[in-house]
Scaffold this motif. Structure first.
Motif: not given
Length: 394
Positions: A24-26, A293-298
């Motif tokens: 969402a921030r992206a 979760g962060r790696h999935a978002a990336e």
């Protein structure tokens, strides 16, 4: 009524909420779908690295532990002071909700619902089917990509990944109780107690973790049919916590090993417990779930930019490059040291060693293997071998 999103995140625990926040921030349109009322059994420990990397505010820390106590089958105890710093303790009921609220503030849309399945529309896009309650009509929402962060028995993983049905679990159960009056039990609000005793768990461990005004008393085991509630009752009696008021009871499976593949090669990726990222031996999951979760978002961000399904593979590749060696070492520790009370006794004995304590805390607090003192590693290795062969003094 169909609504199209860039990404639907199924599951609002630390992994799913982190992925939703980052996406969402992206600037991506994100739906965060979570089953209402879900609270995972968890000791709630988070290292300083997690607090720093994910901007966890002070008010979410219900406790700060400055020591861990290891309890052997013989009842011998070994205290391991943290040194400078502390281990943060959170209560998953409030912690997870705060993470979901942060995702919403970042721009993600929140909905409560239970995942049913994934279908495909006429254009081949993923359609997530969910229900808000039993008996209610099904809801359908479309997305370019789906993140399954819906726990160890992930419906998303089982629907889209062939390897998901092979995942092995530890079954965890804990009770949240009111903290005892000072001096009325073997309990310290600044100490995490870990019980390596076969009478509580034949293949894992039991714990008492302080949560400020409450405490988490839990146990895990991969042995099916083990009466976990009876084990907790015995532990509470052993520690003098049986008189404390019980506030909540929760149970859930915890994965033992990361899945070999986290994506379906098309438009679905899993994260957190759904991907199996709980540390062996320790059972630590919050930090690794958030990293996953962060790696999935990336990976999803790259997928949305390029349309290449191969981008989704980056999540697992990056995670295992950072933490795969630690997981392997912890897996070997669990295999060797948790197999019998005799070995558990020797494991706790090893924890008396200052080198072991120093390197253990550094690795836990900072999430990295220490290479600065190779001689210490050699000494620990030799001591491990002596204990395994029964050559070390008891």
């Amino acid at each position: 009524m169909n609504a199209a999103y860039d990404c639907i995140v199924v599951g609002g625990g630390p992994s799913g909420a982190t992925a939703a926040t980052d996406l969402a921030r992206a600037g991506h349109s994100v739906l965060l779908l979570d089953r209402a009322g879900r609270i995972k059994p968890c000791g709630g420990a988070i290292p300083p690295r997690a607090i720093a990397d994910f901007a966890i505010p002070e008010h979410l820390l219900v406790g700060k532990a400055t020591m861990a106590r290891m309890v052997a089958p013989s009842a011998k105890t070994v205290d391991m002071p943290v040194g400078d710093g502390f281990v943060g303790l959170v209560d998953r009921e409030t912690f997870d909700e705060w993470l979901r609220a942060r995702a919403a503030l970042a721009g993600a849309e929140r909905r409560n619902g239970t995942f049913e399945r994934i279908e495909r529309d006429a254009e081949g896009r993923a359609v997530v089917v969910y229900r808000t309650d039993r008996g209610e009509p099904e809801h359908r929402v479309t997305a370019r990509v789906v993140i399954g962060a819906d726990g160890a028995r992930s419906g998303v993983a089982r629907a889209e990944l062939k390897s998901a049905d092979k995942m092995r679990y530890v079954f965890a159960y804990h009770e949240i109780v009111a903290s005892p009056v000072e001096g009325s039990a073997d309990y310290d609000r600044a100490r995490c107690d870990v019980f390596y005793q076969g009478k509580h768990s034949p293949d894992f461990y039991a714990w008492v973790f302080p949560h400020g005004d409450t405490a988490s008393i839990g146990v895990g085991s991969a042995q099916k049919g083990l009466a976990l509630r009876d084990k907790i009752a015995a532990l509470r009696s052993q520690t003098g916590l049986d008189a404390c008021a019980t506030l909540r009871r929760e149970g859930a499976p915890i994965p033992l090993k990361p899945l070999r593949r986290w994506d379906n090669g098309r438009d679905v990726i899993v994260a957190g417990d759904a991907a199996g990222v709980v540390a062996p031996a320790s059972g630590e999951g919050i930090y690794y779930a958030m990293v996953g979760g962060r790696h999935a978002a990336e990976a999803v961000t790259l997928f949305l930019a390029t349309g290449k399904a191969s981008a989704l593979r980056l999540a697992r590749k990056r995670f295992m490059r950072e933490h795969g060696r630690v997981f392997w070492i912890l897996g070997m520790m669990q295999y060797f040291w948790y197999s019998s009370d005799k070995r558990r006794e020797r494991f706790v004995k090893i924890c008396e060693d200052p080198d072991v304590q120093r390197l253990t805390w550094d690795a836990y607090m900072n999430k990295r293997l220490v290479r600065a003192k190779p001689i210490a590693h050699v000494r620990i290795f030799l001591k491990d071998v002596r204990h395994l062969l029964g050559l070390a003094p008891a």
